[in-house]
Design an enzyme around this catalytic site. Structure first.
Site, short mmCIF file in Angstrom:
data_model
loop_
_atom_site.label_atom_id
_atom_site.label_comp_id
_atom_site.label_asym_id
_atom_site.label_seq_id
_atom_site.Cartn_x
_atom_site.Cartn_y
_atom_site.Cartn_z
N HIS A 199 -10.77 -8.01 -35.59
CA HIS A 199 -9.57 -8.30 -34.81
C HIS A 199 -9.71 -7.84 -33.36
O HIS A 199 -9.22 -8.48 -32.45
CB HIS A 199 -8.34 -7.66 -35.47
CG HIS A 199 -8.43 -6.19 -35.63
ND1 HIS A 199 -8.72 -5.58 -36.83
CD2 HIS A 199 -8.31 -5.18 -34.73
CE1 HIS A 199 -8.74 -4.28 -36.67
NE2 HIS A 199 -8.51 -4.01 -35.41
N ARG A 306 -10.11 -23.24 -40.01
CA ARG A 306 -10.45 -22.53 -41.24
C ARG A 306 -9.17 -22.31 -42.05
O ARG A 306 -8.28 -21.60 -41.61
CB ARG A 306 -11.11 -21.20 -40.92
CG ARG A 306 -12.38 -21.32 -40.08
CD ARG A 306 -12.96 -19.94 -39.78
NE ARG A 306 -14.21 -20.01 -39.07
CZ ARG A 306 -14.32 -19.91 -37.74
NH1 ARG A 306 -13.23 -19.75 -37.00
NH2 ARG A 306 -15.49 -19.97 -37.16
N ARG A 343 -11.11 -27.66 -42.54
CA ARG A 343 -12.10 -27.40 -43.58
C ARG A 343 -11.39 -26.94 -44.85
O ARG A 343 -10.54 -26.05 -44.80
CB ARG A 343 -13.09 -26.34 -43.12
CG ARG A 343 -14.21 -26.06 -44.12
CD ARG A 343 -15.19 -25.03 -43.56
NE ARG A 343 -14.60 -23.71 -43.42
CZ ARG A 343 -15.20 -22.69 -42.80
NH1 ARG A 343 -16.40 -22.85 -42.26
NH2 ARG A 343 -14.60 -21.52 -42.71
N GLU A 446 -24.85 -27.02 -43.96
CA GLU A 446 -25.13 -25.59 -43.79
C GLU A 446 -26.08 -25.06 -44.87
O GLU A 446 -26.40 -23.88 -44.88
CB GLU A 446 -23.82 -24.79 -43.82
CG GLU A 446 -22.91 -25.12 -44.98
CD GLU A 446 -21.53 -24.51 -44.83
OE1 GLU A 446 -21.37 -23.56 -44.05
OE2 GLU A 446 -20.61 -24.99 -45.51
N ASN A 469 -24.28 -21.04 -38.55
CA ASN A 469 -24.32 -19.66 -39.03
C ASN A 469 -24.94 -19.59 -40.43
O ASN A 469 -25.87 -18.82 -40.68
CB ASN A 469 -22.92 -19.06 -39.06
CG ASN A 469 -22.28 -19.01 -37.68
OD1 ASN A 469 -22.93 -19.29 -36.68
ND2 ASN A 469 -21.02 -18.66 -37.62
N ASP A 470 -24.41 -20.37 -41.36
CA ASP A 470 -24.95 -20.36 -42.72
C ASP A 470 -26.29 -21.08 -42.80
O ASP A 470 -27.15 -20.69 -43.59
CB ASP A 470 -23.96 -20.99 -43.69
CG ASP A 470 -22.98 -19.97 -44.26
OD1 ASP A 470 -23.32 -18.77 -44.23
OD2 ASP A 470 -21.90 -20.35 -44.71
N ARG A 480 -26.73 -12.03 -43.29
CA ARG A 480 -26.20 -11.61 -41.99
C ARG A 480 -25.43 -10.30 -42.07
O ARG A 480 -25.28 -9.60 -41.06
CB ARG A 480 -25.26 -12.69 -41.44
CG ARG A 480 -25.95 -13.95 -41.01
CD ARG A 480 -24.95 -14.97 -40.52
NE ARG A 480 -24.18 -15.53 -41.61
CZ ARG A 480 -22.93 -15.96 -41.50
NH1 ARG A 480 -22.30 -15.84 -40.35
NH2 ARG A 480 -22.29 -16.50 -42.52
N CYS A 517 -20.48 -26.61 -35.26
CA CYS A 517 -19.29 -25.76 -35.22
C CYS A 517 -19.63 -24.28 -35.39
O CYS A 517 -18.73 -23.44 -35.45
CB CYS A 517 -18.29 -26.18 -36.29
SG CYS A 517 -18.88 -26.01 -37.98
#
Length: 598
Positions: A199, A306, A343, A446, A469-470, A480, A517
């Site tokens: 956050h 998301r 998504r 991904e 990322n994935d 990660r 993305c």
């Protein structure tokens, strides 16, 4: 003596100022057993503390300044949701009832249970919500302790003397505490803990304030009123810098402020390359309330919404169709007619499904949730839950353009199962007479298996979105979240770049839309390379849009394309690309063109 502290760069720029230390807010927890006759009284004390904290959160949200970042209000909503979750208060009540723990002990015991579940989550955003849970419990403990622990943080510039810039140093900072700060007080943040999706990082990016998180012992090494430099680009904190270093960073700070001013002028400029290629720059958002932030950043729509926030912290009490429909509709209407890509829930084996216990759910995947029952695998294992979400999405599409994005597909079998559920939902909605909109259906690429079997995906889907990322994690077999191997996570790896390139090329050849993305989309270091590969759609955090747009405006895709083959064939792609850029002479944004967008 000057020292350097390294952490994670989460918000760019340079901040220089005097350190204001906010010590760790952890409250000492008393441990004792409650007399059985007073169990109900102790549970009532716990409930009263929850109600008190709820009132505090309501007051904070009600008194939000008009110019406060939307992310802060959204994070307060997350804290309210965690506060009301029976998995926290209800389960803590069970500790009191069954073990006769006092309320503080019961809360701490339940926090340990939930914290272990958060630690096992694969999704970085959800995993880092553990910090939010800890801060909610900390507030409850403060109320239960009648002031034991730290008072609420309410620093004002006058409290520290003079008008000298100040930077905040803390173990961690809760969104509720950050709301008590005047925006003009602190020019940067340093925290011991946190990641790129914590956050503190989210708020720092939304306010465009330099920040470094995950700096481990920073709050222990830095003393009150130390002169410190925050290098938000390198993830570096310099304590008591020498005069030469201080002057160098002051120069960089002035240059950074000029750059921000230039970028602000580009906010609503069409993203068109020098050779006339129109580029779509989209925003990644987490909540419906993020839509105004995406619009203000000048994005052309939402490339990744998301939906996990609706499912987070709910246990088996999953959101019903109406709740989801309302949230998706708010996001769609908030974008004023621009497209919104939503998504389907991408949550891991760490979250319980309806009708299943936690142990049953994690039977196959407890060792590595990344390889277990997550994303579309979870949705297909719970078809009733999946259909509820699909129905809500199709209904929300009646209020504006919606694209549905399916995560982590890896085989023709999963594609067929997904399409069967989509077709069933469309029939159900048609028979019910509820208004729905036409949607495009897309797949996230991904998993290497998906990237290597693209013709199957291109046959069935309207568009593709590359989740870098994935894709990087699975291609390189790197967790990660594991600090022992995180340094091996390399977006410049030749295998990764070749998979991205082949995906873009095949999608373009088939006439299908394709976007990126993941983090690569918002990293200006990759903008020209992705353009050279043929990418024309990027989706990123709203605060990254302007910096990427600047790169787009300076790019000539015809000149860039010639270097792609050299880069992909190189053992050191990053070095090869840098050399190609120098040799080609990257074009600058002309004064005339810059003036035309002012």
């Amino acid at each position: 003596m000057s020292i350097q502290i390294f952490g994670l760069p989460v918000s760019r720029g340079v901040a220089i100022g005097r350190a204001v230390l906010i010590a760790s807010g952890r409250v000492d927890v008393p441990h004792h057993f409650v007399d059985p006759a007073r169990v109900d009284e102790e549970i009532a004390r716990l409930t009263e503390a929850r109600d008190t904290v709820a009132v505090e959160f309501d007051a904070l949200k009600r008194d939000l300044p008009s110019d406060v970042p939307a992310e802060l209000a959204a994070l307060l909503d997350v804290h309210q949701m965690l506060l009301q979750d029976e998995a926290l208060i209800g389960a803590a009540g069970d500790w009191i009832r069954e073990r006769h723990y006092n309320a503080e002990w019961a809360l701490s015991a339940q926090l340990e249970v939930l914290a272990r579940q958060f630690d096992e989550m694969e999704d970085a955003y959800l995993r880092e919500r553990k910090a939010d849970l800890e801060q909610v419990v900390e507030r409850l403990l403060r109320v239960l302790g009648r002031g034991v622990g730290l008072p609420a943080m309410q620093p004002h510039a006058r409290d520290f003397g003079g008008d000298e810039p100040l930077v905040l140093v803390a173990s961690d900072i809760s969104p509720a505490d950050m709301l008590t700060f005047k925006r003009s007080v602190f020019t940067g943040f340093v925290t011991d803990v946190g990641g790129k999706t914590s956050h503190t990082a989210i708020v720092a990016r939304s306010m465009d304030i330099p920040a470094v998180v995950g700096a481990r012992q920073a709050s222990g090494l830095i003393r009150q009123d130390d002169c410190i430099i925050i290098d938000g680009d390198a993830g570096l904190v310099i304590v008591d810098p020498s005069p030469i270093v201080l002057e160098e960073y002051r120069f960089r700070q002035r240059q950074s402020e000029l750059e921000r001013s230039r970028l602000a002028r580009l906010r609503h400029t069409p993203a068109v390359t020098l050779d006339g290629e129109r580029i779509e720059l989209l925003a990644n958002i987490e909540m419906p309330e993020d839509a105004p932030v995406a619009l203000e950043a000048g994005s052309a729509g939402v490339g990744l919404f998301r939906s996990e926030f609706l499912f987070m912290g709910r246990g088996i009490d999953l959101p019903d169709e109406e709740e989801q429909y309302g949230a998706y509709r708010r996001a769609v209407e908030g974008m004023n007619g621009l497209p919104v890509t939503i998504r389907t829930v991408d949550i891991g084996a760490d979250k319980p499904l309806e009708g299943m216990t936690q142990s049953e759910l994690r039977h196959e995947s407890v060792l590595n949730p990344a390889l277990g029952l997550r994303a579309i695998r979870w949705s297909l294992s719970e078809p009733s839950m999946f259909r509820r979400q699909l129905r809500a999405l199709f209904r929300a599409a009646a209020h504006g353009p919606v694209k549905i994005l399916i995560p982590m597909l890896g085989s023709a079998h999963e594609i067929r199962q997904t399409l069967e559920q989509v077709a069933l939902v469309q029939r159900q909605l048609s028979e019910s007479g509820k208004p729905i909109g036409k949607v495009q259906l897309g797949a996230m690429i991904e998993v290497p298996a998906a990237a290597l079997t693209l013709p199957i995906f291109l046959k069935h889907f309207d568009f593709l979105s590359i989740g870098t990322n994935d894709l990087i994690q699975y291609t390189l077999a790197i967790d990660r979240a594991d600090e022992a191997v995180a340094h091996l996570y390399d977006p410049w790896h030749p295998a990764v770049l070749n998979l991205v390139y082949q995906t873009i090329q095949q999608a373009n050849a088939a006439g299908r839309g394709v976007s990126v993305c993941g983090e690569m989309a918002g990293d200006p270091a990759f903008t020209e390379l992705l353009l050279a590969m043929g990418l024309r759609s990027f989706s990123m955090h709203p605060t990254q849009v302007a910096a990427v747009k600047q790169r787009v405006l300076r790019a000539d895709t015809r000149r860039l394309a010639g270097a792609v083959d050299i880069v992909l064939a190189s053992d050191e792609p990053e070095k090869a690309w840098a050399e190609a850029q120098v040799a080609g002479g990257a074009p600058a944004l002309s004064p005339a063109r810059l003036a035309s967008v002012a």
